[in-house]
Design a protein around this motif. Structure first.
Motif, PDB file in Angstrom:
ATOM      1  N   HIS A 175       0.989  -1.278  -0.011  1.00 18.24           N
ATOM      2  CA  HIS A 175      -0.001  -0.044  -0.062  1.00 18.24           C
ATOM      3  C   HIS A 175       0.769   1.319   0.002  1.00 18.24           C
ATOM      4  O   HIS A 175       1.386   1.615   1.110  1.00 18.24           O
ATOM      5  CB  HIS A 175      -0.793   0.011   1.330  1.00 18.24           C
ATOM      6  CG  HIS A 175      -1.882  -1.118   1.305  1.00 18.24           C
ATOM      7  ND1 HIS A 175      -3.276  -0.732   1.635  1.00 18.24           N
ATOM      8  CD2 HIS A 175      -2.031  -2.321   0.764  1.00 18.24           C
ATOM      9  CE1 HIS A 175      -3.982  -1.784   1.600  1.00 18.24           C
ATOM     10  NE2 HIS A 175      -3.446  -2.735   1.037  1.00 18.24           N
ATOM     11  N   LYS A 177       0.897   5.407  -1.580  1.00 15.32           N
ATOM     12  CA  LYS A 177       0.058   6.655  -2.063  1.00 15.32           C
ATOM     13  C   LYS A 177      -0.499   6.457  -3.363  1.00 15.32           C
ATOM     14  O   LYS A 177      -1.723   6.560  -3.716  1.00 15.32           O
ATOM     15  CB  LYS A 177       0.871   8.108  -1.879  1.00 15.32           C
ATOM     16  CG  LYS A 177       0.064   9.033  -2.160  1.00 15.32           C
ATOM     17  CD  LYS A 177       1.103  10.360  -2.126  1.00 15.32           C
ATOM     18  CE  LYS A 177       0.146  11.618  -2.476  1.00 15.32           C
ATOM     19  NZ  LYS A 177       0.969  12.900  -2.265  1.00 15.32           N
ATOM     20  N   GLU A 178       0.209   6.172  -4.482  1.00  8.84           N
ATOM     21  CA  GLU A 178       0.150   6.293  -5.913  1.00  8.84           C
ATOM     22  C   GLU A 178      -0.800   4.772  -6.218  1.00  8.84           C
ATOM     23  O   GLU A 178      -1.770   5.031  -7.239  1.00  8.84           O
ATOM     24  CB  GLU A 178       1.220   6.384  -6.738  1.00  8.84           C
ATOM     25  CG  GLU A 178       1.721   7.621  -6.556  1.00  8.84           C
ATOM     26  CD  GLU A 178       2.870   7.575  -5.531  1.00  8.84           C
ATOM     27  OE1 GLU A 178       3.731   8.765  -5.351  1.00  8.84           O
ATOM     28  OE2 GLU A 178       2.865   6.527  -4.726  1.00  8.84           O
ATOM     29  N   SER A 242      -1.763   0.237   6.821  1.00  6.36           N
ATOM     30  CA  SER A 242      -2.559   0.581   5.731  1.00  6.36           C
ATOM     31  C   SER A 242      -3.128  -0.965   5.469  1.00  6.36           C
ATOM     32  O   SER A 242      -4.542  -0.944   5.191  1.00  6.36           O
ATOM     33  CB  SER A 242      -1.722   1.179   4.452  1.00  6.36           C
ATOM     34  OG  SER A 242      -2.727   1.185   3.346  1.00  6.36           O
ATOM     35  N   ASP A 255      -6.630   4.214   3.121  1.00  5.99           N
ATOM     36  CA  ASP A 255      -6.191   5.087   1.934  1.00  5.99           C
ATOM     37  C   ASP A 255      -5.480   6.418   2.773  1.00  5.99           C
ATOM     38  O   ASP A 255      -4.676   6.827   2.126  1.00  5.99           O
ATOM     39  CB  ASP A 255      -7.435   5.593   1.111  1.00  5.99           C
ATOM     40  CG  ASP A 255      -7.799   4.269   0.252  1.00  5.99           C
ATOM     41  OD1 ASP A 255      -6.992   3.339   0.104  1.00  5.99           O
ATOM     42  OD2 ASP A 255      -8.850   4.300  -0.242  1.00  5.99           O
ATOM     43  N   ARG A 256      -6.041   6.692   3.734  1.00  2.00           N
ATOM     44  CA  ARG A 256      -5.370   8.002   4.319  1.00  2.00           C
ATOM     45  C   ARG A 256      -3.989   7.668   4.643  1.00  2.00           C
ATOM     46  O   ARG A 256      -3.173   8.554   4.720  1.00  2.00           O
ATOM     47  CB  ARG A 256      -6.286   8.391   5.523  1.00  2.00           C
ATOM     48  CG  ARG A 256      -7.477   9.208   5.076  1.00  2.00           C
ATOM     49  CD  ARG A 256      -8.346   9.847   6.143  1.00  2.00           C
ATOM     50  NE  ARG A 256      -8.748   9.203   7.341  1.00  2.00           N
ATOM     51  CZ  ARG A 256      -9.991   8.632   7.219  1.00  2.00           C
ATOM     52  NH1 ARG A 256     -11.017   8.733   6.164  1.00  2.00           N
ATOM     53  NH2 ARG A 256     -10.265   7.930   8.482  1.00  2.00           N
ATOM     54  N   ARG A 258      -1.952   5.545   3.779  1.00  2.00           N
ATOM     55  CA  ARG A 258      -0.848   5.003   2.680  1.00  2.00           C
ATOM     56  C   ARG A 258      -0.633   6.378   1.702  1.00  2.00           C
ATOM     57  O   ARG A 258       0.621   6.337   1.334  1.00  2.00           O
ATOM     58  CB  ARG A 258      -1.319   4.219   1.737  1.00  2.00           C
ATOM     59  CG  ARG A 258      -2.536   4.233   0.741  1.00  2.00           C
ATOM     60  CD  ARG A 258      -2.971   3.241   0.037  1.00  2.00           C
ATOM     61  NE  ARG A 258      -3.998   3.204  -0.932  1.00  2.00           N
ATOM     62  CZ  ARG A 258      -4.149   3.507  -2.133  1.00  2.00           C
ATOM     63  NH1 ARG A 258      -2.794   3.668  -2.761  1.00  2.00           N
ATOM     64  NH2 ARG A 258      -5.066   3.642  -2.953  1.00  2.00           N
ATOM     65  N   SER A 259      -1.396   7.574   2.164  1.00  2.00           N
ATOM     66  CA  SER A 259      -0.912   8.548   1.436  1.00  2.00           C
ATOM     67  C   SER A 259       0.149   9.255   1.970  1.00  2.00           C
ATOM     68  O   SER A 259       0.887  10.000   1.392  1.00  2.00           O
ATOM     69  CB  SER A 259      -2.129   9.655   1.471  1.00  2.00           C
ATOM     70  OG  SER A 259      -2.369  10.073   2.806  1.00  2.00           O
ATOM     71  N   GLY A 262       4.878   7.780  -0.287  1.00  2.00           N
ATOM     72  CA  GLY A 262       4.752   7.876  -1.613  1.00  2.00           C
ATOM     73  C   GLY A 262       5.468   6.527  -2.310  1.00  2.00           C
ATOM     74  O   GLY A 262       6.376   5.990  -1.849  1.00  2.00           O
TER      75      GLY A 262
END
Length: 317
Positions: A175, A177-178, A242, A255-256, A258-259, A262
């Motif tokens: 996991h 960000k992208e 994540s 999702d928050r 893993r942001s 990067g």
């Protein structure tokens, strides 16, 4: 052996430390559609445009017998396995250079071989196609990096998941960000440029990151190795959190989290651990990521083999 347009390959088919057997058998010799798993992988390597000669490391006599049965002799060398995966890789790399297997790996440091890369592939990815191998090697930038690691996006691998009553293989993903992505078992490296090659063996032994004991081992190993592991530890913690929340029914929270991590942080973290310039490389077929890690997945591969192979071939055409 090394040419300007092709990379030699090491196919790991050993069954000693850290390897996993199925049906009390070395996975390399498990039968799938009339062929041992390693033969499926080997045929893909031999058909790849950018692969030169292949060195297979494993139980030598059994490997030679299988090669004779399937009439494979050209561009293949077979070396007896050592005690663990890293030692197998070292002797395989030495032989891929055209040197005698008794040559000590680390004695090659400073001998002019530092810039010679090698492709490394396991024996248990029978869905691999030559086209995916070539895509990976075309995308790997071995001029600017020492080690390129193959990954495939969940968007691609979703096709191989179970759907309704149709069996499939559901994987665990990194996991970041992208994207959510899966390591696809393809590696190309200039191994004499890696300062901490030994740590790959540890990461391989602890590769099942849904097992708490392995998570703890990686965490404390990173702590004890000091500053150079700091970035890698940060990325590791974020990815694990994540993954945990995603697997426990909280995808938005996952999702928050893993942001924070990067895509570039992942390669930097791995690079810090290994002491090398690391690149993460996408491939878009999916077959390389489908490894036969358990009896259930192998049975699914057998059932859907033709469909999945044809699907990948249509992606290429």
């Amino acid at each position: 052996m090394q040419t300007t347009s092709k990379v030699n390959a090491v196919l790991l088919a050993g069954d000693r430390r850290a390897s996993i057997a199925l049906h009390n058998e070395n996975k390399a010799f498990l039968n799938l559609r009339g062929k041992p798993l390693f033969i499926h992988v080997l045929e893909a390597l031999l058909r790849a445009e950018h692969v030169g000669e292949v060195v297979i490391v494993g139980p030598r006599e059994r490997l030679i017998q299988s090669l004779e049965i399937f009439g494979i002799s050209e561009d293949v060398a077979v070396v007896e396995q050592r005690e663990n995966m890293i030692e197998n890789f070292k002797v395989g790399y030495v032989c891929s250079l055209g040197l005698d297997e008794t040559q000590e790996f680390w004695n090659l440091k400073g001998s002019g071989y530092e810039s010679t890369p090698v492709l490394v592939v396991p024996c248990d990815i029978p869905m691999l196609l030559a086209e995916e191998v070539d895509e990976f090697l075309n995308r790997a930038n071995m001029h600017e990096y020492d080690y390129s690691i193959g990954v495939t996006s969940k968007k691609i691998l979703r096709y191989y998941h179970p759907h309704g009553d149709t069996p499939g293989i559901r994987m665990i993903y990194f996991h970041v960000k992208e994207d959510l992505m899966r390591h696809n078992n393809l590696h190309v490296a200039k191994p004499l440029m890696l300062d901490h090659l030994d740590y790959i063996e540890k990461m391989y032994e602890w590769r099942y990151q849904t097992r708490l004991a392995n998570i703890v081992r990686v965490f404390f190993s990173a702590l004890t190795h000091g500053f150079r592991f700091a970035k890698g530890l940060r990325v590791f913690i974020v990815m694990q959190l994540s993954l945990y929340y995603d697997r426990h029914g909280h995808p938005k929270l996952a999702d928050r989290i893993r942001s924070i991590a990067g895509f570039n942080r992942l390669s930097e973290g791995i690079g810090n651990v290994l002491g090398a310039r690391v690149q993460v490389v996408y491939t878009h077929f999916g077959g390389a990521a489908l490894d036969a890690d358990n009896e259930k997945d192998l049975a699914v591969m057998d059932r859907r083999f033709d469909e999945w192979i044809n699907y990948q071939k249509n992606l290429y055409s």
